[in-house]
Design an enzyme around this catalytic site. Structure first.
Site: not given
Ligand code: SAH
Length: 264
Positions: A110
């Protein structure tokens, strides 16, 4: 630093009688010292540049008018955590820009402002235990880890979970536990959590997460589809959930388990 080295040598070479011979010896020592300093500096050039870029990021993207991140602990954490260590090597020079960046597997780290904003909304306390859904790069977890007692973070894509776990360990963020799994289920084994941060967007707030939130706790969560998504702040008071829309956002969708077949 190499300039300082030269100055110290010049001063010591101008006193005494055998100026010519001593000056020759001192000059070669000076040159050697200067070369060594230059080598040392060239190996270190990245660190000071990234540190400067990070401080500029805090000033221009977080505390600037219109951004208004105020919590000093959050600002300190943002100034300390090396975001460039959580992005692909080829994108490091862009790590402190005001933008999200790709991290592989069609996912993103993000924008720094969003990380700071969501963290501030949680009002993190040093004794808190926090659950994050969507580990991604591990950067948000690293920021939280400086502010609370324990961070539990769940990532549905196993290669991302493994990479983030290794990066967090390598960088010394030892109070973070990473789980490769489905965030819709939360992490009942360690519930209840003082706060929950969700960094991928479901269509609706998952009930399991509400259940795993401590009474009096806060959850920050984006809800909706791309183009029609809002960040909500939830506060739990017994059976009542207070819900407030705080910002329009654009997070990647929160996946359901059967969809988890993304390639890098
Ligand atoms: N917080 C992260 C950015 C998140 S991007 C950072 O600091 O880099 C969102 C993430 O959520 C992705 O890696 C994606 O694979 C994950 N995601 C999507 N659906 C999910 C689920 N059901 N459970 C856990 N993670 C999930």
């Amino acid at each position: 630093m190499s300039d300082l080295g030269f100055k110290r040598c010049e001063a010591s070479s101008t006193n005494g009688l055998h100026v010519v011979r001593r000056a020759g010896t001192v000059l070669s020592l000076c040159l050697l010292q200067a070369v060594l300093l230059r080598i040392a500096n060239s190996q270190l050039t990245e660190a000071p540049d990234f540190a400067t870029a990070r401080l500029r990021m805090v000033e221009e993207q977080l505390t600037a008018p219109g951004r208004d991140i105020k919590n000093p602990r959050v600002l300190d954490a943002m100034a300390a955590v090396p975001r460039h260590e959580f992005v692909p090597a080829s994108l490091r020079e862009f790590a402190y820009l005001d933008e999200p960046l790709p991290i592989g597997f069609h996912q993103t780290i993000s924008q720094p402002f969003i990380v700071a904003f969501m963290t501030e909304q949680l009002d993190p306390k040093p004794t808190d235990r926090v659950l994050e859904i969507g580990t991604g790069s591990g950067y948000q977890a690293a920021v939280l880890s400086r502010l609370v007692a324990e961070v539990y973070t769940i990532e549905i894509l196993e290669p991302l979970a493994k990479r983030a776990e290794a990066d967090l360990k390598r960088l010394g963020f030892s109070n973070v536990k990473v789980l490769a799994g489905d965030g819709y289920k939360g992490w009942p084994e360690f519930a209840p959590f003082d706060s929950i941060i969700v960094t991928c967007a479901p269509d609706q707030i998952p009930q399991a997460l509400v259940d795993q939130l401590q009474d009096g706790g806060r959850m920050i969560i984006p809800v909706g589809t791309l183009g029609d998504q809002k960040l909500y702040l939830l506060r739990k008071h017994g059976k009542t959930i207070e819900k407030q829309a705080v910002l329009p956002v654009a997070f990647v969708p929160m996946k359901r388990e059967p969809e988890v077949q993304d390639k890098p």
